[in-house]
Design a protein around this motif. Sequence first.
Motif, PDB file in Angstrom:
ATOM      1  N   PHE A  95      24.405  15.014  -8.579  1.00  0.00           N
ATOM      2  CA  PHE A  95      23.438  15.519  -9.838  1.00  0.00           C
ATOM      3  C   PHE A  95      22.985  14.103 -10.627  1.00  0.00           C
ATOM      4  CE2 PHE A  95      24.759  19.993  -9.306  1.00  0.00           C
ATOM      5  CZ  PHE A  95      24.548  19.911  -8.591  1.00  0.00           C
ATOM      6  N   ARG A  96      23.075  13.170 -10.543  1.00  0.00           N
ATOM      7  CA  ARG A  96      22.894  12.073 -10.701  1.00  0.00           C
ATOM      8  C   ARG A  96      21.501  11.787 -11.420  1.00  0.00           C
ATOM      9  NH1 ARG A  96      24.376   8.455  -7.221  1.00  0.00           N
ATOM     10  NH2 ARG A  96      26.894   8.386  -7.396  1.00  0.00           N
ATOM     11  N   LEU A  97      21.123  11.441 -12.824  1.00  0.00           N
ATOM     12  CA  LEU A  97      19.943  11.120 -13.439  1.00  0.00           C
ATOM     13  C   LEU A  97      19.746   9.726 -13.521  1.00  0.00           C
ATOM     14  CD1 LEU A  97      19.634  14.665 -15.290  1.00  0.00           C
ATOM     15  CD2 LEU A  97      18.525  13.875 -12.635  1.00  0.00           C
ATOM     16  N   ARG A  98      19.034   9.210 -13.546  1.00  0.00           N
ATOM     17  CA  ARG A  98      18.808   7.743 -14.321  1.00  0.00           C
ATOM     18  C   ARG A  98      17.253   7.519 -14.672  1.00  0.00           C
ATOM     19  NH1 ARG A  98      20.998   6.011  -9.761  1.00  0.00           N
ATOM     20  NH2 ARG A  98      18.847   4.626  -9.075  1.00  0.00           N
ATOM     21  N   TRP A  99      17.646   7.622 -16.157  1.00  0.00           N
ATOM     22  CA  TRP A  99      15.568   7.581 -16.654  1.00  0.00           C
ATOM     23  C   TRP A  99      14.969   6.068 -16.408  1.00  0.00           C
ATOM     24  CZ3 TRP A  99      14.147  11.590 -18.405  1.00  0.00           C
ATOM     25  CH2 TRP A  99      14.707  12.964 -19.244  1.00  0.00           C
ATOM     26  N   TRP A 100      16.328   4.759 -16.556  1.00  0.00           N
ATOM     27  CA  TRP A 100      15.530   3.548 -15.994  1.00  0.00           C
ATOM     28  C   TRP A 100      15.460   3.296 -14.487  1.00  0.00           C
ATOM     29  CZ3 TRP A 100      20.609   4.833 -17.695  1.00  0.00           C
ATOM     30  CH2 TRP A 100      21.358   4.451 -16.031  1.00  0.00           C
ATOM     31  N   LEU A 168      17.642  20.407  -8.099  1.00  0.00           N
ATOM     32  CA  LEU A 168      19.596  20.581  -8.600  1.00  0.00           C
ATOM     33  C   LEU A 168      19.917  20.969  -7.270  1.00  0.00           C
ATOM     34  CD1 LEU A 168      19.990  21.237 -11.872  1.00  0.00           C
ATOM     35  CD2 LEU A 168      20.269  18.846 -11.174  1.00  0.00           C
ATOM     36  N   LEU A 169      19.380  22.002  -6.828  1.00  0.00           N
ATOM     37  CA  LEU A 169      20.089  23.113  -5.304  1.00  0.00           C
ATOM     38  C   LEU A 169      19.721  22.032  -3.664  1.00  0.00           C
ATOM     39  CD1 LEU A 169      20.902  25.918  -5.066  1.00  0.00           C
ATOM     40  CD2 LEU A 169      18.851  26.491  -4.555  1.00  0.00           C
ATOM     41  N   PHE A 170      18.292  22.211  -4.174  1.00  0.00           N
ATOM     42  CA  PHE A 170      17.994  21.759  -2.593  1.00  0.00           C
ATOM     43  C   PHE A 170      17.918  19.848  -2.640  1.00  0.00           C
ATOM     44  CE2 PHE A 170      15.346  25.647  -3.042  1.00  0.00           C
ATOM     45  CZ  PHE A 170      15.844  25.762  -1.875  1.00  0.00           C
ATOM     46  N   ARG A 171      18.083  18.888  -2.691  1.00  0.00           N
ATOM     47  CA  ARG A 171      17.886  17.858  -2.973  1.00  0.00           C
ATOM     48  C   ARG A 171      19.138  17.371  -3.576  1.00  0.00           C
ATOM     49  NH1 ARG A 171      13.409  19.625  -1.563  1.00  0.00           N
ATOM     50  NH2 ARG A 171      12.537  19.583  -3.053  1.00  0.00           N
ATOM     51  N   GLY A 172      19.564  17.961  -4.859  1.00  0.00           N
ATOM     52  CA  GLY A 172      21.036  17.827  -5.299  1.00  0.00           C
ATOM     53  C   GLY A 172      21.693  17.408  -4.783  1.00  0.00           C
ATOM     54  N   PHE A 173      22.351  18.767  -4.356  1.00  0.00           N
ATOM     55  CA  PHE A 173      23.322  19.559  -3.661  1.00  0.00           C
ATOM     56  C   PHE A 173      23.572  19.324  -1.960  1.00  0.00           C
ATOM     57  CE2 PHE A 173      25.040  23.214  -1.108  1.00  0.00           C
ATOM     58  CZ  PHE A 173      26.280  22.800  -0.926  1.00  0.00           C
ATOM     59  N   THR A 222      15.564   6.128  -4.320  1.00  0.00           N
ATOM     60  CA  THR A 222      15.716   5.457  -4.987  1.00  0.00           C
ATOM     61  C   THR A 222      17.910   6.219  -5.321  1.00  0.00           C
ATOM     62  OG1 THR A 222      15.601   7.978  -6.779  1.00  0.00           O
ATOM     63  CG2 THR A 222      13.835   6.317  -6.024  1.00  0.00           C
ATOM     64  N   ASN A 223      18.550   6.920  -4.724  1.00  0.00           N
ATOM     65  CA  ASN A 223      19.813   7.969  -5.270  1.00  0.00           C
ATOM     66  C   ASN A 223      19.250   8.766  -6.414  1.00  0.00           C
ATOM     67  OD1 ASN A 223      22.095   8.583  -4.279  1.00  0.00           O
ATOM     68  ND2 ASN A 223      23.051   6.532  -5.382  1.00  0.00           N
ATOM     69  N   ASN A 224      18.592   8.295  -7.108  1.00  0.00           N
ATOM     70  CA  ASN A 224      18.052   9.615  -8.425  1.00  0.00           C
ATOM     71  C   ASN A 224      17.528  10.123  -8.827  1.00  0.00           C
ATOM     72  OD1 ASN A 224      17.437   9.722 -11.197  1.00  0.00           O
ATOM     73  ND2 ASN A 224      16.506   7.907 -11.296  1.00  0.00           N
ATOM     74  N   LEU A 225      18.057  11.878  -8.883  1.00  0.00           N
ATOM     75  CA  LEU A 225      17.386  13.198  -8.897  1.00  0.00           C
ATOM     76  C   LEU A 225      16.226  13.376  -9.835  1.00  0.00           C
ATOM     77  CD1 LEU A 225      18.097  15.475  -7.000  1.00  0.00           C
ATOM     78  CD2 LEU A 225      19.418  16.570  -8.927  1.00  0.00           C
ATOM     79  N   LEU A 226      16.571  11.807 -10.948  1.00  0.00           N
ATOM     80  CA  LEU A 226      15.107  12.504 -11.852  1.00  0.00           C
ATOM     81  C   LEU A 226      13.759  12.121 -11.021  1.00  0.00           C
ATOM     82  CD1 LEU A 226      14.289  12.927 -14.785  1.00  0.00           C
ATOM     83  CD2 LEU A 226      14.664  10.861 -15.194  1.00  0.00           C
ATOM     84  N   HIS A 232       8.056  17.054  -8.925  1.00  0.00           N
ATOM     85  CA  HIS A 232       7.766  18.576  -8.376  1.00  0.00           C
ATOM     86  C   HIS A 232       7.290  19.050  -8.899  1.00  0.00           C
ATOM     87  CE1 HIS A 232       9.769  21.679  -6.286  1.00  0.00           C
ATOM     88  NE2 HIS A 232       9.037  22.458  -6.528  1.00  0.00           N
ATOM     89  N   CYS A 233       7.580  18.390 -10.882  1.00  0.00           N
ATOM     90  CA  CYS A 233       6.615  19.382 -11.858  1.00  0.00           C
ATOM     91  C   CYS A 233       5.575  19.147 -11.648  1.00  0.00           C
ATOM     92  CB  CYS A 233       7.465  18.858 -13.114  1.00  0.00           C
ATOM     93  SG  CYS A 233       9.110  18.700 -13.585  1.00  0.00           S
ATOM     94  N   LEU A 234       5.225  17.508 -11.699  1.00  0.00           N
ATOM     95  CA  LEU A 234       3.160  17.314 -11.325  1.00  0.00           C
ATOM     96  C   LEU A 234       2.816  18.005 -10.041  1.00  0.00           C
ATOM     97  CD1 LEU A 234       4.054  12.875 -11.911  1.00  0.00           C
ATOM     98  CD2 LEU A 234       3.066  15.302 -13.556  1.00  0.00           C
ATOM     99  N   TRP A 235       3.757  17.794  -9.522  1.00  0.00           N
ATOM    100  CA  TRP A 235       3.294  18.945  -8.095  1.00  0.00           C
ATOM    101  C   TRP A 235       2.755  20.560  -9.094  1.00  0.00           C
ATOM    102  CZ3 TRP A 235      -0.494  19.441  -3.847  1.00  0.00           C
ATOM    103  CH2 TRP A 235       0.144  21.650  -3.901  1.00  0.00           C
ATOM    104  N   ASN A 236       3.793  20.797  -9.230  1.00  0.00           N
ATOM    105  CA  ASN A 236       3.303  22.624 -10.074  1.00  0.00           C
ATOM    106  C   ASN A 236       2.642  22.530 -11.019  1.00  0.00           C
ATOM    107  OD1 ASN A 236       5.772  22.762  -8.337  1.00  0.00           O
ATOM    108  ND2 ASN A 236       6.324  24.201 -10.276  1.00  0.00           N
TER     109      ASN A 236
END
Length: 251
Positions: A95-100, A168-173, A222-226, A232-236
């Motif tokens: 569940f790696r997240l990177r903001w930059w 987190l579920l479908f991409r992260g895991f 990106t190897n980044n879950l963010l 996904h949020c923007l799609w919704n």
Amino acid sequence: QRAAEPCEGFVQSSQVPWGLGKVGQVVVLWVFGFAFVALVGVPFVQVLTGLDAPDTSAWQIAAFTFCIDIMESLVAFGVVRASLREYDFARQGLFRLRWWGSWPIGVAGLCLLFPMVSVVAEVNRAAFQTQGWVWVPPDFASKSLSELAASLSLICWTTLMSPIWEELLFRGFLLRSLQKGLPTPLAILLSSVVFALLHFSPATVLPLFILGIIFGTLLAKTNNLLPPMVLHCLWNVYAFWIASNSFATQL
């Protein structure tokens, strides 16, 4: 189990200690868990929140959505935790997240695909002769503050919380686990199939499959879950906008 060779253009994710057999076990248990929520949880929560009555309030609809979403996420992550209890799951870096980074540019560019996905959604719904989701925007002039708060809470939950736990579920895991034993493109395709089918909605399976490929490719690049979370949020948000336009055309 031997790890799959990294594919050109994709970032190699961290190698998890469990194999594809464990991933298959998790997916099968997800099917039974989500089916239980659909067959038992949904009717129970409908009665509990009063949605089985003729007249319903915005808070009842919001409460129903919150409860079902929480039930599904608890079932999903509970299955993962129980199936992988012999592993140090928290230390795998799934569940790696990177903001930059430059990923916001990629996310903005991929938003241009939303109209195409929306057209696919219309074709999919037409094939099953369903109208699709029509969202009634809150009437700020006539609704009480309590009803407006309920509508806004539902919007915030659907556009923020739901995409977070699904990514987190479908991409992260799932996707990162599949990458261990499969080429990344195949892992993206399989995780997208599971993502689409586990929504248990034939009328939305094609757009969900395409979105799964988009979100999965973004994670693999990106190897980044963010980034997939944000997209996904923007799609919704876009889906809410499209649904509100559908309501406006019926007035």
